[in-house]
Design an enzyme around this catalytic site. Structure first.
Site: not given
Length: 442
Positions: A160, A192-193
């Site tokens: 990821d 994004e996280e």
């Protein structure tokens, strides 16, 4: 006789198969397995396997670089050079550090396209940030007989989402090598996280035209090599309670904020399990039930002090309905339990909550799945309202979400290589489809 018997036995000894010139654990001489090979030799064999593959070596390069959210600059620079060296025109999109962080380092989105094609019709996109902590990249041979596809790559970001980044790049390069006129673009975003500010930045930029110049978006996240037909929506909730501090020996002189918030949290915890008719959050056949996760609880100063404050943060994964509808259900539940107490405050801090996201799955050759996690997809506003044919959005990638973010994050060589084939199928379908008509982009 004993010596002859031994020779005869060795001559028919079964030997595990050797793939791509490598073998796990044992040295092979003729048809005879001798002593186990040493760890140094095994490590050299595994490193050669990676070095001989453009895909695996790119994946290793970017995974070895720490890129926790808000510290993505170093891996971004490496990707900039890699893409420029291979003929792409590459632009930086500087993205300010997220609010509440102490980072002052430059970090940026990467926007890349073939020379002379600044408005590509097909965009492959993923993210280059990871969750903390950084875990060192490592290679692990499979148990038993050596199988190249089962070599496991471990470390933060190996799944990821640097697996998607590497596979998307290699798939794009292969297509451009066979046809340099294919209108392919690459977008790799930051953060994004931690809220998606990288994709929001791209969405708000002049590159996101109205109407869009692109007709296909291929998002990369760990999907177990399945094509995803949708994912749940997302809503963040914070609940705060105010009390009155006092000595714990005389609690009637104060009011416990923790005691006030506990029954509310108990009610929140069950909202996804009860019907809408009795005050619960909605469910759907496609996404199942809405889930509620009480992620953090804070409160009090010491065990001998009646707590003056208490708070909780909650993540709600929506299976149906809109964020606005869910907010109303939550407010009503809190009001019912607290009796409308003014000591309780409910907030929805996410500036961009979103409902369940339905995606396209009209390309043959894939298994189909639905996922519960969130992505950057809803953070990219697509201005295709006036178009007869809408922009296609696909979600696909190597690796499983079940190990992402964990200490055992890892992926097999086989899955990483299969992802290149999967992205290639999606690109081929997009090229074949194209625009049904010309669209004028302002």
């Amino acid at each position: 006789m004993k010596l002859q018997y031994l020779v005869a036995l060795l001559s028919v000894q079964a030997v595990p198969p050797v793939t791509a010139g490598y073998i796990h654990q044992y040295a092979l001489v003729g048809s005879v397995i001798r002593q186990p090979i040493d760890q140094k030799t095994q490590r050299e064999n595994l490193n050669k396997l990676v070095s001989d593959s453009p895909l695996l070596s790119l994946h290793r390069t970017i995974c070895e670089i720490e890129s926790v959210s808000n510290r993505e600059g170093a891996v971004g620079e490496v990707l900039l050079k890699y893409l420029r060296d291979r003929g792409f025109t590459v632009e930086k999109q500087i993205v300010p550090a997220d609010r509440g962080t102490n980072s002052t380092a430059e970090r940026f989105n990467i926007w890349a396209y073939p020379k002379g094609c600044p408005r590509p019709k097909i965009i492959l996109t993923s993210h280059i940030d990871t969750v903390p902590p950084h875990i060192k990249y490592s290679l692990h041979a499979p148990d038993g007989d050596f199988d190249r596809a089962k070599v496991r790559i471990m470390g933060r970001g190996t799944v990821d989402a640097k697996a998607s980044v590497a596979a998307q790049i290699i798939a794009a390069l292969k297509h451009l090598k066979s046809n340099k006129d294919i209108p392919l673009g690459l977008l790799f975003v930051v953060s994004e996280e931690v809220g998606g500010s990288g994709m929001v930045h791209f969405s708000n930029s002049e590159l996101n035209t109205n109407p869009p110049f692109f007709h296909t978006l291929i998002f990369g996240e760990p999907t177990d090599l399945t094509l995803v037909d949708g994912h749940k929506g997302n809503l963040r909730v914070t609940i705060e309670a105010k009390g009155v501090a006092a000595h714990s020996g005389y609690p009637w002189l104060g009011r416990s904020a923790i005691s006030e918030i506990l029954p509310i949290l108990a009610r929140m915890d069950e909202l996804g399990d009860i019907p809408v008719e009795t005050g619960g959050l909605p469910s759907s056949e496609k996404y199942g039930r809405t889930t509620v996760n009480i992620g953090t609880i804070k409160g009090g100063a010491a065990d001998n002090v009646v707590p003056e404050t208490a708070s909780a943060s909650i993540a709600v994964r929506l299976a149906a309905g809109t964020p606005e509808e869910a907010e109303e259900i939550i407010r009503r539940a809190v009001h019912d339990v607290s009796g409308g107490s003014t000591n309780i405050t409910v907030n929805f801090p996410d500036s961009m909550p979103y409902p369940p996201i339905d995606l396209d799955v009209d390309v043959e050759g894939f298994d189909i799945s639905t996922v519960n996690y969130g992505t950057d997809i809803p953070k990219l506003e697509i201005h295709d309202e006036e178009l007869e044919v809408k922009v296609k959005r696909y979600l696909y990638g190597p690796g499983t979400i079940f190990v992402a973010h964990g200490a055992e994050e890892g992926i097999t060589v086989g899955d990483l290589e299969k992802a290149v084939e999967g992205y290639s199928k999606l690109i081929d379908a997009a090229v074949k489809r194209g625009w049904p008509r010309e669209v004028v982009v302002n």
